[in-house]
Each structure stands twice: as structure tokens, then as C-alpha cells.
Design a protein around this motif. Structure first.
Motif, PDB file in Angstrom:
ATOM      1  N   GLN A 109      28.045 -71.668  12.364  1.00 14.83           N
ATOM      2  CA  GLN A 109      29.350 -71.887  11.504  1.00 14.83           C
ATOM      3  C   GLN A 109      29.224 -72.690  10.353  1.00 14.83           C
ATOM      4  O   GLN A 109      29.746 -72.292   9.291  1.00 14.83           O
ATOM      5  CB  GLN A 109      30.617 -72.541  12.432  1.00 14.83           C
ATOM      6  CG  GLN A 109      31.980 -72.436  11.762  1.00 14.83           C
ATOM      7  CD  GLN A 109      32.540 -71.276  11.161  1.00 14.83           C
ATOM      8  OE1 GLN A 109      32.310 -70.416  11.824  1.00 14.83           O
ATOM      9  NE2 GLN A 109      33.152 -71.117  10.288  1.00 14.83           N
ATOM     10  N   SER A 110      28.497 -73.743  10.185  1.00 12.02           N
ATOM     11  CA  SER A 110      28.215 -74.480   9.242  1.00 12.02           C
ATOM     12  C   SER A 110      27.323 -73.823   8.153  1.00 12.02           C
ATOM     13  O   SER A 110      27.379 -73.928   6.930  1.00 12.02           O
ATOM     14  CB  SER A 110      27.508 -75.837   9.558  1.00 12.02           C
ATOM     15  OG  SER A 110      26.294 -75.782  10.101  1.00 12.02           O
ATOM     16  N   GLU A 111      26.300 -73.033   8.606  1.00 14.73           N
ATOM     17  CA  GLU A 111      25.609 -72.199   7.838  1.00 14.73           C
ATOM     18  C   GLU A 111      26.641 -71.182   7.296  1.00 14.73           C
ATOM     19  O   GLU A 111      26.332 -70.736   5.901  1.00 14.73           O
ATOM     20  CB  GLU A 111      24.295 -71.510   8.526  1.00 14.73           C
ATOM     21  CG  GLU A 111      23.549 -70.859   7.644  1.00 14.73           C
ATOM     22  CD  GLU A 111      22.828 -69.344   8.281  1.00 14.73           C
ATOM     23  OE1 GLU A 111      21.944 -68.973   7.635  1.00 14.73           O
ATOM     24  OE2 GLU A 111      23.247 -69.058   9.434  1.00 14.73           O
ATOM     25  N   HIS A 112      27.324 -70.519   7.950  1.00 23.57           N
ATOM     26  CA  HIS A 112      28.169 -69.537   7.452  1.00 23.57           C
ATOM     27  C   HIS A 112      29.178 -70.137   6.295  1.00 23.57           C
ATOM     28  O   HIS A 112      29.201 -69.669   4.949  1.00 23.57           O
ATOM     29  CB  HIS A 112      29.076 -69.098   8.347  1.00 23.57           C
ATOM     30  CG  HIS A 112      30.128 -67.954   7.954  1.00 23.57           C
ATOM     31  ND1 HIS A 112      29.714 -66.766   7.601  1.00 23.57           N
ATOM     32  CD2 HIS A 112      31.215 -67.889   7.808  1.00 23.57           C
ATOM     33  CE1 HIS A 112      30.696 -65.997   7.235  1.00 23.57           C
ATOM     34  NE2 HIS A 112      31.716 -66.815   7.481  1.00 23.57           N
ATOM     35  N   ILE A 113      29.578 -71.361   6.278  1.00 23.37           N
ATOM     36  CA  ILE A 113      30.327 -72.164   5.270  1.00 23.37           C
ATOM     37  C   ILE A 113      29.609 -72.211   4.110  1.00 23.37           C
ATOM     38  O   ILE A 113      30.079 -72.104   3.054  1.00 23.37           O
ATOM     39  CB  ILE A 113      31.068 -73.331   5.893  1.00 23.37           C
ATOM     40  CG1 ILE A 113      32.225 -73.009   6.867  1.00 23.37           C
ATOM     41  CG2 ILE A 113      31.762 -74.052   4.935  1.00 23.37           C
ATOM     42  CD1 ILE A 113      32.587 -73.982   7.755  1.00 23.37           C
ATOM     43  N   ALA A 114      28.271 -72.902   4.508  1.00 19.40           N
ATOM     44  CA  ALA A 114      27.564 -73.461   3.417  1.00 19.40           C
ATOM     45  C   ALA A 114      26.892 -71.802   2.515  1.00 19.40           C
ATOM     46  O   ALA A 114      26.771 -72.126   1.288  1.00 19.40           O
ATOM     47  CB  ALA A 114      26.133 -74.080   3.872  1.00 19.40           C
ATOM     48  N   GLY A 116      28.844 -69.746   1.600  1.00 16.90           N
ATOM     49  CA  GLY A 116      29.997 -69.041   0.958  1.00 16.90           C
ATOM     50  C   GLY A 116      30.644 -68.142   1.765  1.00 16.90           C
ATOM     51  O   GLY A 116      31.473 -67.363   1.241  1.00 16.90           O
ATOM     52  N   GLY A 117      30.391 -68.240   3.191  1.00  9.87           N
ATOM     53  CA  GLY A 117      31.179 -67.457   4.282  1.00  9.87           C
ATOM     54  C   GLY A 117      30.675 -65.805   4.010  1.00  9.87           C
ATOM     55  O   GLY A 117      31.474 -65.039   4.373  1.00  9.87           O
ATOM     56  N   ALA A 118      29.580 -65.636   3.092  1.00 10.96           N
ATOM     57  CA  ALA A 118      29.292 -64.123   3.072  1.00 10.96           C
ATOM     58  C   ALA A 118      29.000 -63.604   4.526  1.00 10.96           C
ATOM     59  O   ALA A 118      28.375 -64.156   5.172  1.00 10.96           O
ATOM     60  CB  ALA A 118      28.030 -64.069   2.236  1.00 10.96           C
ATOM     61  N   GLU A 119      29.437 -62.310   4.730  1.00 11.90           N
ATOM     62  CA  GLU A 119      29.340 -61.683   5.963  1.00 11.90           C
ATOM     63  C   GLU A 119      27.717 -61.413   6.211  1.00 11.90           C
ATOM     64  O   GLU A 119      27.217 -61.689   7.447  1.00 11.90           O
ATOM     65  CB  GLU A 119      30.017 -60.421   5.950  1.00 11.90           C
ATOM     66  CG  GLU A 119      30.061 -59.764   7.261  1.00 11.90           C
ATOM     67  CD  GLU A 119      30.739 -60.513   8.491  1.00 11.90           C
ATOM     68  OE1 GLU A 119      30.439 -60.303   9.370  1.00 11.90           O
ATOM     69  OE2 GLU A 119      31.770 -61.286   8.168  1.00 11.90           O
ATOM     70  N   ASN A 120      27.173 -61.104   5.264  1.00 17.18           N
ATOM     71  CA  ASN A 120      25.630 -60.786   5.553  1.00 17.18           C
ATOM     72  C   ASN A 120      24.826 -61.476   4.540  1.00 17.18           C
ATOM     73  O   ASN A 120      24.084 -61.146   3.570  1.00 17.18           O
ATOM     74  CB  ASN A 120      25.248 -59.113   5.225  1.00 17.18           C
ATOM     75  CG  ASN A 120      26.045 -58.501   6.230  1.00 17.18           C
ATOM     76  OD1 ASN A 120      26.104 -58.701   7.331  1.00 17.18           O
ATOM     77  ND2 ASN A 120      26.339 -57.033   5.892  1.00 17.18           N
ATOM     78  N   SER A 121      24.555 -62.929   4.683  1.00 13.99           N
ATOM     79  CA  SER A 121      23.999 -63.796   4.056  1.00 13.99           C
ATOM     80  C   SER A 121      22.099 -63.413   4.194  1.00 13.99           C
ATOM     81  O   SER A 121      21.906 -63.383   5.199  1.00 13.99           O
ATOM     82  CB  SER A 121      23.818 -65.086   4.559  1.00 13.99           C
ATOM     83  OG  SER A 121      23.164 -66.104   3.901  1.00 13.99           O
ATOM     84  N   THR A 122      21.605 -62.774   2.864  1.00 15.07           N
ATOM     85  CA  THR A 122      20.230 -62.382   3.038  1.00 15.07           C
ATOM     86  C   THR A 122      19.252 -63.211   2.081  1.00 15.07           C
ATOM     87  O   THR A 122      18.220 -62.631   1.841  1.00 15.07           O
ATOM     88  CB  THR A 122      20.126 -61.038   2.982  1.00 15.07           C
ATOM     89  OG1 THR A 122      20.735 -60.949   1.822  1.00 15.07           O
ATOM     90  CG2 THR A 122      20.853 -60.087   4.063  1.00 15.07           C
ATOM     91  N   GLY A 123      19.740 -64.237   1.618  1.00 20.04           N
ATOM     92  CA  GLY A 123      19.090 -65.003   0.563  1.00 20.04           C
ATOM     93  C   GLY A 123      17.574 -65.422   1.207  1.00 20.04           C
ATOM     94  O   GLY A 123      16.525 -65.209   0.631  1.00 20.04           O
TER      95      GLY A 123
END
Length: 128
Positions: A109-114, A116-123
Motif C-alpha cells: 500500500q505504501s509503495e502504491h501511494i509513493a 502516485g497511486g498508478a495502477e500499473n507502476s512499471t518504472g
């Protein structure tokens, strides 16, 4: 439902185990999907489809990529998650059940918030 917090703590992964599990981007995707659908067992096919939607297959042979992903799930990711007590995987029925891990849920959850709440964070997900 009437288990004590001591019992819950005994079944939780250690901090080192949690970091090992979430260090892999694909396992984070798996865990996130399973947590979001924790109220029922997930068919392996549904998990595979979800992961395929998160994979850029525009330049890849999709059936080959799907087979590669299925092999990775079956031989690497799901056994590892099961070994750490995060899931139950019924191979014969091809059903996956998430076992509540509050520390993992908080970290994801903290990673999701960090992110920016992007559904598919692929950085940083180039380690597949």
C-alpha cells in the motif's frame, strides 16, 4: 476468526522475508492482485490474464510470452510465495488463495501511494 494477535504474529513473514518477496516486481504484481481478490480463491488462468495485461506484449509473441509467464508462475513465483506461507496453491485445481499478511499489505500500500497511486507502476520493472 477468534485468533489472538500472538497467533497472527506467528504466521506473519519476517521483515527479511517480506523484503525478499517484494523485491521482485512480478511478485509485487501477483501479491497486489491476490490481496485485491482475497475473498475467494483465484484460478491460475485469471492470475495469468491479469499479469498479461500488465506486460507490454506489443513487440512480443503473445502466446510464447504467456507460456513463459505460466512456466515462471508454476515453477518459481507461486512455489516461493507458498513456501513463505503467503499463499496456498492447489496445483491440481489450479487455485491460489491469499493468506493474510498485514505487513506485506502495508508495504505494498505504501509503495502504491509513493508511486502516485498508478495502477500499473512499471518504472523499475525491467528485471523480468
Amino acid at each position: 476468526m477468534g485468533s489472538s494477535s500472538d497467533d497472527d504474529d506467528d504466521q506473519q513473514c519476517s521483515v527479511d522475508e517480506i523484503f525478499e518477496l517484494v523485491a521482485d516486481a512480478q511478485r509485487r504484481q501477483i501479491l497486489t492482485y491476490l490481496i485485491q481478490n482475497a475473498d475467494h480463491p483465484i484460478p491460475l488462468e485469471a492470475l495469468l490474464e491479469e499479469l498479461m495485461t500488465q506486460t507490454d506484449t506489443s513487440e512480443l509473441d503473445q502466446p510464447t510470452e504467456q507460456e513463459h509467464l505460466l512456466t515462471r508462475l508454476h515453477h518459481l513465483q507461486l512455489p516461493k510465495l507458498a513456501d513463505y506461507g503467503v499463499i496456498e496453491y492447489n496445483e491440481s485445481l489450479q487455485l491460489i488463495s491469499y493468506i493474510e499478511q498485514s505487513r506485506i499489505e502495508m508495504l505494498l500500500q505504501s509503495e502504491h501511494i509513493a508511486s502516485g497511486g498508478a495502477e500499473n507502476s512499471t518504472g523499475d520493472d525491467h528485471d523480468s
